[in-house]
Design a protein around this motif. Structure first.
Motif, PDB file in Angstrom:
ATOM      1  N   PRO A   6     -38.071   0.098 -42.645  1.00  9.43           N
ATOM      2  CA  PRO A   6     -38.197   0.420 -41.346  1.00  9.43           C
ATOM      3  C   PRO A   6     -39.304   1.347 -41.101  1.00  9.43           C
ATOM      4  O   PRO A   6     -39.681   2.311 -41.861  1.00  9.43           O
ATOM      5  CB  PRO A   6     -36.873   1.283 -41.183  1.00  9.43           C
ATOM      6  CG  PRO A   6     -35.943   0.725 -42.384  1.00  9.43           C
ATOM      7  CD  PRO A   6     -36.970   0.312 -43.330  1.00  9.43           C
ATOM      8  N   PRO A   9     -39.337   7.304 -36.812  1.00 14.30           N
ATOM      9  CA  PRO A   9     -39.518   7.702 -35.507  1.00 14.30           C
ATOM     10  C   PRO A   9     -40.812   8.400 -35.336  1.00 14.30           C
ATOM     11  O   PRO A   9     -41.556   8.289 -34.377  1.00 14.30           O
ATOM     12  CB  PRO A   9     -38.251   8.351 -35.216  1.00 14.30           C
ATOM     13  CG  PRO A   9     -37.124   7.915 -35.993  1.00 14.30           C
ATOM     14  CD  PRO A   9     -37.686   7.512 -37.309  1.00 14.30           C
ATOM     15  N   VAL A  61     -33.413   5.733 -27.418  1.00 15.07           N
ATOM     16  CA  VAL A  61     -33.955   5.752 -28.702  1.00 15.07           C
ATOM     17  C   VAL A  61     -35.209   5.548 -29.152  1.00 15.07           C
ATOM     18  O   VAL A  61     -36.023   5.619 -28.146  1.00 15.07           O
ATOM     19  CB  VAL A  61     -33.074   4.476 -29.436  1.00 15.07           C
ATOM     20  CG1 VAL A  61     -31.764   4.493 -29.093  1.00 15.07           C
ATOM     21  CG2 VAL A  61     -33.821   3.487 -28.756  1.00 15.07           C
ATOM     22  N   SER A  64     -39.529   3.232 -32.270  1.00 17.72           N
ATOM     23  CA  SER A  64     -39.434   2.716 -33.634  1.00 17.72           C
ATOM     24  C   SER A  64     -38.039   1.834 -33.967  1.00 17.72           C
ATOM     25  O   SER A  64     -38.098   0.870 -34.756  1.00 17.72           O
ATOM     26  CB  SER A  64     -39.300   3.814 -34.806  1.00 17.72           C
ATOM     27  OG  SER A  64     -38.480   4.766 -34.587  1.00 17.72           O
ATOM     28  N   THR A  65     -36.981   2.435 -33.206  1.00 20.02           N
ATOM     29  CA  THR A  65     -35.925   1.666 -33.402  1.00 20.02           C
ATOM     30  C   THR A  65     -36.286   0.185 -32.632  1.00 20.02           C
ATOM     31  O   THR A  65     -35.590  -0.858 -33.100  1.00 20.02           O
ATOM     32  CB  THR A  65     -34.893   2.205 -32.484  1.00 20.02           C
ATOM     33  OG1 THR A  65     -34.368   3.616 -33.059  1.00 20.02           O
ATOM     34  CG2 THR A  65     -33.553   1.251 -32.298  1.00 20.02           C
ATOM     35  N   ASN A  68     -37.960  -1.543 -35.211  1.00 17.24           N
ATOM     36  CA  ASN A  68     -37.395  -2.201 -36.497  1.00 17.24           C
ATOM     37  C   ASN A  68     -36.207  -3.210 -36.192  1.00 17.24           C
ATOM     38  O   ASN A  68     -35.969  -3.949 -37.144  1.00 17.24           O
ATOM     39  CB  ASN A  68     -36.511  -0.851 -36.969  1.00 17.24           C
ATOM     40  CG  ASN A  68     -37.475  -0.041 -37.559  1.00 17.24           C
ATOM     41  OD1 ASN A  68     -38.547  -0.252 -38.063  1.00 17.24           O
ATOM     42  ND2 ASN A  68     -37.302   1.388 -37.540  1.00 17.24           N
ATOM     43  N   LEU A  69     -35.512  -3.136 -34.821  1.00 19.63           N
ATOM     44  CA  LEU A  69     -34.612  -4.284 -34.449  1.00 19.63           C
ATOM     45  C   LEU A  69     -35.292  -5.479 -34.493  1.00 19.63           C
ATOM     46  O   LEU A  69     -35.138  -6.674 -34.635  1.00 19.63           O
ATOM     47  CB  LEU A  69     -34.325  -3.946 -33.186  1.00 19.63           C
ATOM     48  CG  LEU A  69     -33.033  -2.909 -33.096  1.00 19.63           C
ATOM     49  CD1 LEU A  69     -32.606  -2.591 -31.605  1.00 19.63           C
ATOM     50  CD2 LEU A  69     -31.987  -3.714 -33.475  1.00 19.63           C
TER      51      LEU A  69
END
Length: 76
Positions: A6, A9, A61, A64-65, A68-69
């Protein structure tokens, strides 16, 4: 982008993303996640924090979330 590694952030690469580029990530996330029953109807580019992190308004959020998702969805 890798589901097994991952992105953090605070990754400096995200500091240069424009709102349009973030919106494109959200569009891709919506498309990829639909197959899994994950819906993000109110997702939109958010603000930048004081330390420069770019946010996506899914409840603010880090971008980066979203990345990564997408990595997880692409892999599976």
């Amino acid at each position: 982008m890798n589901a097994h590694r991952p992105i953090r952030p605070g990754d400096p690469a995200f500091e240069r993303l424009s709102r349009a580029e973030i919106f494109q990530l959200i569009v891709e996330l919506r498309s990829a996640s639909r197959e899994f029953g994950l819906l993000w109807p109110s997702a939109k580019p958010g603000e930048r924090t004081l330390n420069g992190r770019v946010l996506v308004n899914l409840g603010n959020v880090p971008v980066s979330t979203v990345v990564n998702l997408l990595a997880v969805l692409r892999e599976f």
